[in-house]
Scaffold this motif. Structure first.
Motif, PDB file in Angstrom:
ATOM      1  N   ALA A 148      -2.910   6.445   8.280  1.00 35.01           N
ATOM      2  CA  ALA A 148      -4.286   6.549   8.399  1.00 35.01           C
ATOM      3  C   ALA A 148      -4.729   7.930   8.223  1.00 35.01           C
ATOM      4  N   ARG A 149      -4.075   9.019   8.815  1.00 33.52           N
ATOM      5  CA  ARG A 149      -4.305  10.109   8.512  1.00 33.52           C
ATOM      6  C   ARG A 149      -4.400  10.667   6.985  1.00 33.52           C
ATOM      7  N   ALA A 150      -3.352  10.059   6.318  1.00 33.49           N
ATOM      8  CA  ALA A 150      -3.052  10.460   4.860  1.00 33.49           C
ATOM      9  C   ALA A 150      -4.016   9.670   4.164  1.00 33.49           C
ATOM     10  N   TYR A 151      -4.667   8.500   4.871  1.00 28.88           N
ATOM     11  CA  TYR A 151      -5.472   7.751   4.010  1.00 28.88           C
ATOM     12  C   TYR A 151      -6.954   8.373   4.160  1.00 28.88           C
ATOM     13  N   GLY A 161       3.384   0.914  -0.676  1.00 27.81           N
ATOM     14  CA  GLY A 161       3.473   0.059   0.427  1.00 27.81           C
ATOM     15  C   GLY A 161       2.788   0.511   1.736  1.00 27.81           C
ATOM     16  N   PRO A 162       2.942   1.759   2.199  1.00 27.28           N
ATOM     17  CA  PRO A 162       2.320   2.110   3.417  1.00 27.28           C
ATOM     18  C   PRO A 162       0.881   2.172   3.704  1.00 27.28           C
ATOM     19  N   MET A 163       0.306   2.531   2.344  1.00 29.19           N
ATOM     20  CA  MET A 163      -1.006   2.337   2.523  1.00 29.19           C
ATOM     21  C   MET A 163      -1.531   0.761   2.461  1.00 29.19           C
ATOM     22  N   GLN A 164      -0.790   0.170   1.678  1.00 29.89           N
ATOM     23  CA  GLN A 164      -1.357  -1.328   1.773  1.00 29.89           C
ATOM     24  C   GLN A 164      -1.006  -2.131   3.097  1.00 29.89           C
ATOM     25  N   ARG A 165       0.105  -1.625   3.724  1.00 30.32           N
ATOM     26  CA  ARG A 165       0.423  -2.358   5.312  1.00 30.32           C
ATOM     27  C   ARG A 165      -0.590  -1.882   5.940  1.00 30.32           C
ATOM     28  N   LEU A 166      -1.339  -0.755   5.917  1.00 27.38           N
ATOM     29  CA  LEU A 166      -2.172  -0.110   7.050  1.00 27.38           C
ATOM     30  C   LEU A 166      -3.347  -0.986   6.828  1.00 27.38           C
ATOM     31  N   LEU A 167      -3.869  -1.150   5.545  1.00 28.46           N
ATOM     32  CA  LEU A 167      -5.003  -2.145   5.435  1.00 28.46           C
ATOM     33  C   LEU A 167      -4.783  -3.540   5.608  1.00 28.46           C
ATOM     34  N   ARG A 168      -3.660  -3.971   5.505  1.00 25.79           N
ATOM     35  CA  ARG A 168      -3.253  -5.639   5.632  1.00 25.79           C
ATOM     36  C   ARG A 168      -2.427  -6.036   7.055  1.00 25.79           C
ATOM     37  N   THR A 169      -1.275  -5.298   7.142  1.00 25.29           N
ATOM     38  CA  THR A 169      -0.466  -6.049   8.425  1.00 25.29           C
ATOM     39  C   THR A 169      -0.513  -5.078   9.441  1.00 25.29           C
TER      40      THR A 169
END
Length: 427
Positions: free
Chosen positions: A22-25, A51-59
């Motif tokens: 989230a910080r990186a986002y 992958g990490p960014m997509q997981r942050l938003l989805r799962t």
């Protein structure tokens, strides 16, 4: 200051990995990345894959509504003032296909016509210190979505979400803000919200004054026998002495002067029809107004002029922090991206307010060519983009990302070709 903002939301993430992502986002949203989607933000952050960014938003396990509450509290704490106004409005997000939550062919002011799009209803807070978005709701069309269980399930729309009109969504956001302790006396919005009697009744019940735009065909009662007349007909019979030239606030090119008139439409002095006339074109605009106590015309004019602040919020959010850059379809992912973009915009707005020098108002003092204007949100974002740039990326890392993107695009293209080939011919 960025660390302080992150500390506000850190407790919303149960594990260190999504917290760091989230910080990186947020760093990516504040950076100079041209397109702020998961692919580009992951590359900006130095990740090998999105992958990490997509997981942050989805799962990942965290609540966008809880972070939204943090955003709202942060904005009011940093920008709150006794002249604060709540503003409701909507904005569109153009999309392709039919899988994104809430998407359908509908009118959106973003395009100025009917387009395939999602529509979000937003609440902004504006004061003399600045303005920012503090809440959001994704509009879910009734027939295309609310009554289609398969489509809802595919986009992850929760079972408890039911159809609600845009004014109803606006009312829920206003009630949530007031229940959270926001101290404000005013609300405003355009015709889509001013025409709704339910929203007006809600504001009156909560003792919140409003200046809401309405159509020229709105009928009001202005004479002793309470005969209802159209708003534009009432304006036609006003004498010259009824009009007063006042500024609706400063715009990009200076004060926005209009001619204003008001007509009492209630027996207690708390209801008025406010009329704005463009001194150049003569074009008229109309507002229904209600106040818990009597106020001067200048106060109604100020609130009416504040409505444009939310348009500035949309422009800054889309242009500076990628509010509309997302490439997600899921209900949860939409709310998470929008909320993080709202936090990024709030951070920039607070920085701009903090950087504004405190000097006494001197409206008649001539501008000096040696004095720059105050720092703006776009300028601060530009400076942050330069400061937040990562160290020079190696050629191998750049090529690895290029290969990954092209492989992903090739897979998508094969899928599209396969679908078109298997579809029955319409010739």
């Amino acid at each position: 200051m960025f660390d302080q903002v992150m500390s506000r939301i850190a407790g919303r993430f149960r594990r260190v990995e999504p917290r760091a992502t989230a910080r990186a986002y947020l760093f990516g949203l504040l950076s100079g990345v041209e397109r702020k989607n998961c692919w580009r933000l992951a590359e900006q952050a130095g990740h090998a894959r999105p992958g990490p960014m997509q997981r942050l938003l989805r799962t990942a396990r965290w609540s966008a509504d809880e972070v939204r509450d943090d955003v709202r509290a942060y904005v009011v704490e940093q920008l709150g003032a006794d002249d604060g106004v709540l503003i409701v409005d909507e904005t569109g997000f153009l999309k392709k296909g039919r899988g994104s939550a809430g998407v359908q062919r509908q009118y959106t002011g973003t395009a100025g016509r009917i387009e395939n799009s999602q529509v979000g209803v937003f609440l902004a807070y504006a004061s003399r210190h600045g303005r920012a978005l503090i809440d959001r709701r994704l509009y879910l069309p009734e027939q295309a979505w609310c009554q289609d269980g398969e489509r809802r399930a595919g986009a992850g729309v929760p079972d408890h979400v039911e159809f609600a009109t845009k004014p109803a969504l606006a009312g829920r956001m206003i009630e949530a803000a007031l229940d959270a302790g926001i101290a404000t006396s005013w609300a405003t919005g355009d015709e889509a919200y001013g025409q709704d009697p339910g929203l007006r009744a809600l504001l009156e019940a909560r003792r919140i004054g409003y200046v809401l735009a309405v159509a020229c065909s709105t009928r009001v009662r202005i004479n002793q026998d309470r005969t209802a007349v159209r708003a534009d007909a009432a304006a036609d019979h006003l004498p010259v002495s009824a009009w007063h030239r006042q500024s609706a606030g400063a715009g990009a090119k200076g004060p926005r002067y209009y001619d204003w008139a008001w007509i009492e439409i209630g027996a207690d002095g708390h209801r008025h029809l406010l009329i704005r006339r463009n001194p150049t074109s003569g074009e008229l605009a109309f507002y229904l107004c209600w106040t818990p106590q009597r106020v001067p015309l200048s106060e109604l004019v100020r609130v009416a002029g504040t409505r444009w602040c939310i348009e500035e919020c949309f422009q800054a959010a889309k242009g500076q922090v990628g509010l509309d850059h997302y490439q997600v379809r899921h209900w949860t992912a939409w709310h998470r991206h929008i909320t993080l973009a709202m936090l990024a915009l709030a951070f920039l707005t607070v920085l701009a307010a903090d950087a504004t020098p405190t000097r006494p108002a001197e409206p008649n003092r001539p501008a000096r060519s040696s004095e720059p204007i105050d720092l703006t949100v776009p300028e601060i974002r530009h400076l942050l983009g330069a400061l937040l740039n990562p160290p020079s990326t190696t050629p191998s890392r750049l090529l690895a990302w290029s290969t990954w993107r092209r492989l992903h695009q090739a897979t998508a293209r094969r899928s599209h070709y396969r679908r078109r080939i298997s579809a029955p011919s319409t010739a």
